[in-house]
Design a protein around this motif. Sequence first.
Motif, PDB file in Angstrom:
ATOM      1  N   THR A 166      40.918  44.554  55.037  1.00  0.00           N
ATOM      2  CA  THR A 166      40.338  43.821  56.162  1.00  0.00           C
ATOM      3  C   THR A 166      39.616  44.693  57.188  1.00  0.00           C
ATOM      4  O   THR A 166      38.510  44.373  57.585  1.00  0.00           O
TER       5      THR A 166
ATOM      6  N   THR B 145      35.690  44.325  58.080  1.00  0.00           N
ATOM      7  CA  THR B 145      35.209  44.066  59.439  1.00  0.00           C
ATOM      8  C   THR B 145      34.047  44.991  59.759  1.00  0.00           C
ATOM      9  O   THR B 145      33.031  44.568  60.301  1.00  0.00           O
TER      10      THR B 145
ATOM     11  N   LEU C 176      45.764  34.911  59.325  1.00  0.00           N
ATOM     12  CA  LEU C 176      45.384  35.719  60.502  1.00  0.00           C
ATOM     13  C   LEU C 176      44.016  36.367  60.324  1.00  0.00           C
ATOM     14  O   LEU C 176      43.170  36.320  61.223  1.00  0.00           O
ATOM     15  N   TYR C 177      43.784  36.926  59.149  1.00  0.00           N
ATOM     16  CA  TYR C 177      42.507  37.590  58.912  1.00  0.00           C
ATOM     17  C   TYR C 177      41.366  36.591  58.993  1.00  0.00           C
ATOM     18  O   TYR C 177      40.293  36.878  59.486  1.00  0.00           O
TER      19      TYR C 177
ATOM     20  N   ASP D 101      41.283  33.858  60.782  1.00  0.00           N
ATOM     21  CA  ASP D 101      41.102  33.551  62.195  1.00  0.00           C
ATOM     22  C   ASP D 101      40.185  34.587  62.833  1.00  0.00           C
ATOM     23  O   ASP D 101      39.195  34.269  63.495  1.00  0.00           O
ATOM     24  N   ILE D 102      40.494  35.850  62.585  1.00  0.00           N
ATOM     25  CA  ILE D 102      39.730  36.943  63.179  1.00  0.00           C
ATOM     26  C   ILE D 102      38.312  36.990  62.611  1.00  0.00           C
ATOM     27  O   ILE D 102      37.325  37.014  63.348  1.00  0.00           O
TER      28      ILE D 102
ATOM     29  N   ASP E  28      35.813  34.107  63.609  1.00  0.00           N
ATOM     30  CA  ASP E  28      35.260  34.263  64.957  1.00  0.00           C
ATOM     31  C   ASP E  28      34.238  35.391  65.002  1.00  0.00           C
ATOM     32  O   ASP E  28      33.192  35.276  65.643  1.00  0.00           O
ATOM     33  N   LEU E  29      34.527  36.481  64.308  1.00  0.00           N
ATOM     34  CA  LEU E  29      33.606  37.617  64.262  1.00  0.00           C
ATOM     35  C   LEU E  29      32.276  37.150  63.695  1.00  0.00           C
ATOM     36  O   LEU E  29      31.216  37.415  64.257  1.00  0.00           O
TER      37      LEU E  29
ATOM     38  N   ALA F 292      31.107  34.123  63.437  1.00  0.00           N
ATOM     39  CA  ALA F 292      30.458  33.164  64.339  1.00  0.00           C
ATOM     40  C   ALA F 292      29.668  33.927  65.381  1.00  0.00           C
ATOM     41  O   ALA F 292      28.541  33.552  65.722  1.00  0.00           O
TER      42      ALA F 292
END
Lengths: 143, 370
Positions: free
Chosen positions: A9, A13, A31-32, A34-35, A38-39, A41
Amino acid sequence: ESLSTPSNTPETTRGMVQDPTQFDVLVMPNLYGDILSDLCAGLIGGLGVTPSGNIGANGVAIFESVHGTAPDIAGLDLANPTALLLSGVMMLRHMGLHDHAHKIQKACFDTIREKKVLTKDLGGNSKCSEFTADICRRVQDLD
Amino acid sequence: MESLGGPKWWQQASRSVSISASLSRVESPPARADATFKVTMLPGDGVGPELMTAVKDVFKAGDVPVEFDEFHLSEVQNMASEDKLEELLSSMKNNKVAIKGKIHTPMEFKGELASYEMRLRRKLDLFANVVHVNSLPGYSTRHNNLDLVIIREQTEGEYSSLEHESVPGVIECLKIITRAKSRRIAKFAFDYATKKGRNKVTAVHKANIMKLGDGLFLQCCAEVAQLYPKIKYENIIIDNCCMQLVQNPYQFDVLVMPNLYGNIIDNLAAGLVGGAGVVPGESYSAEYAVFETGARHPFAQAVGRNIANPTAMLLSAANMLRHLNLEYHSHMVSDAVKRVIKQGKVRTGDLGGYATSDEFTQAVIANLAV
């Protein structure tokens, strides 16, 4: 050639920030997701333009925009409907109504591309109803 | 904070100066020091050894008074054992300062949940990881003139290596957050901000979901923040933080967070300024300082191809020299690196150029103002 193929992950990123075109479909735990959602987006313009869907078993699904409730502009005809509209397009695809989905998506993208009736968050001065009316007009023209 | 200051007095003991001089706090040393500092070096896997060679070459050319104690510890090259780890640890205990590459963690589960990298961190109690995210003058990215510091707690959290399969097909993984370690990292962050003259510390968390775990972390940060009235304190949820970092990173200054988010944000931020090849980082305990790259990635695909970018490791080596109070040599190295990047003629592949690692290193050496 991608010299540094991400294998976890954090590396993904970094890859997403440097060259998102190296990715196509990504699948990951809670969780990943979710993160990373948003990144990503953030990379395309923010939560105001990002659609989403929640798919369950047996075709049960809920499509939603993931931005906040924006109480400061509620009721003032200023909000950007793109996120929810594109979520609606996802819903139509899920239901098999691909023609309708395609028309509405094209109309929406064309309106944004033209830059004549953009809402404030996209850098324009138009109202939500004006933006919507433009999309409706294009959809009717496409028929 | 002592660990951020200059060399300890026992480092002075290795210098050939009089007893009284060695007991007193050292004044700014002359350009050429009397004796050398000993630093532990751990090349690690992947391109680590190549990058270490770059550091050694530049130091030699610049006449830097540092001597390296080299150790080779590697899980993937079958050079890992308890004995090696112990040797490395005793060298660290003597030298207090180290420079290292990443020890690759094989993906397969070999019977020990904690990787050597994690165990080293825990044994030395390197609780704070600091990554400097600075835009490089002359290398343009979407967001220029960035100056962020990312502080990550790296001994607990999601990387506690506590997992079990209570029912076949169902794994439970424990994320550990303690008051002691959360306060410690928060205090480190605020002390760091104070020392470096920074204005704001932002805690990154997911306390809306992990109410007890991240909630405790957040509470500790808020408590420590009250001891530093001159520094602004804010907090932000990890997903929103990632989005804000790609849209408007200038709103942040110093960020502090638990382990996993730190790992992710370190890499994200490295991507913002040019990638893993350009971001230096270091890890601190109360007694030790370990200098490495910010985004830790062995980059195995590049091994032996002479294409890795030595920038991050060289900048980290320069930071190490500052830590050793060798200000003159520190500036000499970092200025040379920045000059080469600014000139733009010699750039490795990751920055869009065609130079080899060696060519870049030679260019840095040519730019050393000796």
